[in-house]
Design an enzyme around this catalytic site. Structure first.
Site, short mmCIF file in Angstrom:
data_model
loop_
_atom_site.label_atom_id
_atom_site.label_comp_id
_atom_site.label_asym_id
_atom_site.label_seq_id
_atom_site.Cartn_x
_atom_site.Cartn_y
_atom_site.Cartn_z
N SER A 238 0.84 -1.20 0.00
CA SER A 238 0.00 0.00 0.00
C SER A 238 0.88 1.24 0.00
O SER A 238 2.11 1.17 -0.04
CB SER A 238 -0.90 0.00 1.24
OG SER A 238 -0.11 0.12 2.42
N LYS A 239 0.21 2.40 0.08
CA LYS A 239 0.93 3.69 0.03
C LYS A 239 2.05 3.78 1.06
O LYS A 239 3.09 4.34 0.80
CB LYS A 239 -0.05 4.84 0.28
CG LYS A 239 -1.02 5.09 -0.85
CD LYS A 239 -1.94 6.25 -0.50
CE LYS A 239 -3.03 6.41 -1.56
NZ LYS A 239 -3.95 7.49 -1.23
N ARG A 240 1.80 3.22 2.23
CA ARG A 240 2.80 3.40 3.30
C ARG A 240 4.09 2.63 3.03
O ARG A 240 5.10 2.85 3.70
CB ARG A 240 2.22 3.00 4.66
CG ARG A 240 1.86 1.56 4.80
CD ARG A 240 0.98 1.33 6.05
NE ARG A 240 0.45 0.00 6.05
CZ ARG A 240 1.10 -1.06 6.49
NH1 ARG A 240 2.34 -0.93 6.93
NH2 ARG A 240 0.55 -2.25 6.49
#
Length: 472
Positions: A238-240
């Site tokens: 994901s984005k993180r």
């Protein structure tokens, strides 16, 4: 004929998991002399954006994943979907469902209370009464009630699902727009897709889709569900975990073939080989060697693969990808050597194109001051005489090449009875502005005679000022 497809939804950017799916589909078609189709699944009208479509197309172009057909947009095919839905109605295999959201919520809550799996109970499956007023119905597919769906998955192996586990899925929303599960089946049928290679998050959809292929009288393609790409911490990517869009890897200075090399190895292997050219990937790729368990994304490994590709890439190819990064640093590429020659010289010293660009600035732009640490260490009064000797002899050179430059440096060191470092390091700082560069003779050759002499003069002036301060 082998036909594969990549079918992203333009509701976000082209991400790493999607690229790996596209790559596996592309390689499978290329390896077997088939065709690869790009389809944009844009039926989610609220979330699909032009920006996302452009990002997908740009990402595919940068990666070199060329397609034989496409891009095909599902929004251009609504009439075809309506036609198929009508055919299902005519066969008694589709029906209107008038259940309200509140009704469906109550149904699910009651099922949960009884310890049952929440799913649509088919209450309007055989409805022939008067439709309730004020309700825009959805259309559902009549899933078979008996028997099993058998998936001979090319990665997962045999998967068997009982039809009684499946409910009647919605194939058209209340506003008439078709849903994913219908459009994907119609498209793959119409486009002659022989092999559906996709993420295993779609495996739950497959038995329902197989039933629809059969209901339409279509050939059922072969399926290969590939495991997810996980973050380094083992959770879903994901984005993180870093880059959201594949184009961010472009901005970070990764070569497209290096990213593809890394991704092909993220769940597939060919012996112990780690580094692959595009041609080698096509030659060796097989779904037989795809792992059935998830793989974790590792930026350190990606960077290492990128480093290997930078070292082995064709110099002109490297220069094409490097040019925008050098230009971003304010360099005018017409005011210096051919970038391919610079790239060739710097390739062993860079892990990314960003690093390589930073190391190439002094070939194209003059600097106003020397790197403080390097100047303090190497542009001392003791370096004045070696630099003066170099200045005289380098100016006298008629043939400005690395061999002649090297002989001058060696000659000055011998004449002054000092080590090469006492001559070479002050010269390096003088002509590059810092203490790090490739071989100083090659570096000087590419910087050019006039520029080198000007920079040596600047270094001598710096030493003069420094000596004056010390005397004072």
């Amino acid at each position: 004929m082998i036909r594969t497809r990549f079918a992203p939804s333009p509701t976000g950017y082209l991400h790493i998991g999607g690229v790996r799916t596209a790559l596996y589909s592309w390689l499978y078609a290329k390896r077997l002399g088939g065709e690869f189709i790009l389809r944009i699944e844009d039926t989610d009208l609220e979330r699909s954006t032009e920006e996302s479509v452009n990002a997908i197309l740009e990402g595919m172009s940068w990666l070199g994943l060329d397609y034989d057909q496409g891009p095909i947009y599902q929004t251009h095919r609504f009439e075809r979907y309506k036609e198929v839905i009508q055919q299902l109605f005519d066969k008694g295999l589709a029906y209107y469902c008038y259940a309200t959201p509140e009704e469906l919520d109550e149904m699910r809550e009651a099922q949960k209370a009884r310890g049952e799996k929440p799913r649509y109970d088919g209450r309007y499956r055989d409805f022939d009464g008067t439709p309730p007023e004020g309700i825009d119905p959805v259309i559902r597919f009549k899933n078979p009630l008996d028997g099993d769906v058998v998936i001979e998955d090319m990665v997962k192996g045999r998967v068997v699902i009982a039809n009684k586990e499946l409910d009647d899925l919605i194939i058209a929303r209340s506003d008439g727009t078709p849903t994913y599960n219908l459009t994907v089946v119609v498209d793959d049928w119409d486009m002659g897709v022989s092999h559906v290679i996709r993420g295993d998050d779609h495996l739950n959809n497959t038995p329902r889709q197989i039933n629809m292929y059969k209901a339409m009288g279509a050939d059922v393609p072969k399926f290969a569900h590939i495991p997810m790409v996980l973050g380094e911490d083992g959770s879903r990517l994901s984005k993180r975990h870093g880059a959201v869009s594949v184009l961010q890897y472009k901005e970070q200075g990764f070569l497209p073939e290096a990213l593809l090399n890394y991704l092909v190895r993220l769940g597939w292997s060919h012996g112990d080989q780690e580094v692959f050219s595009i041609d080698e990937m096509i030659e060796h790729f097989s779904l037989d060697n795809v792992n059935s368990s998830p793989s974790s994304f590792d930026t350190v490994k990606l960077t290492w693969i990128n480093e290997q590709h930078i070292k082995s890439a064709d110099a002109e190819h490297l220069a094409r990808h490097l040019a925008p990064f050098v230009a971003q640093l304010g360099c005018d590429l017409s005011q210096g050597p051919a970038l391919a020659e610079v790239a060739d010289l710097l390739r062993d010293r860079a892990k990314t194109l960003v690093e390589m660009a930073e190391g190439s600035v002094y070939f194209y732009s003059d600097y106003e001051e020397f790197e403080a640490g390097a100047a303090k260490k190497h542009l001392r009064p003791v370096a004045q005489e070696p630099l003066q000797q170099l200045r005289i002899q380098l100016e006298a050179l008629e043939d400005w090449n690395a061999t002649e430059i090297h002989e001058v440096i060696q000659g000055v060191a011998t004449g002054l009875e000092v080590g090469m470092g006492k001559v070479g390091m002050p010269l390096r700082v003088a002509i590059t502005g810092g203490g790090q560069s490739p071989a100083i003779d090659m570096t000087a050759q590419l910087i050019g005679k006039e520029r080198c002499l000007q920079r040596i003069d600047m270094a001598l002036a710096f030493i003069e000022v420094r000596a004056g301060h010390q005397d004072g």
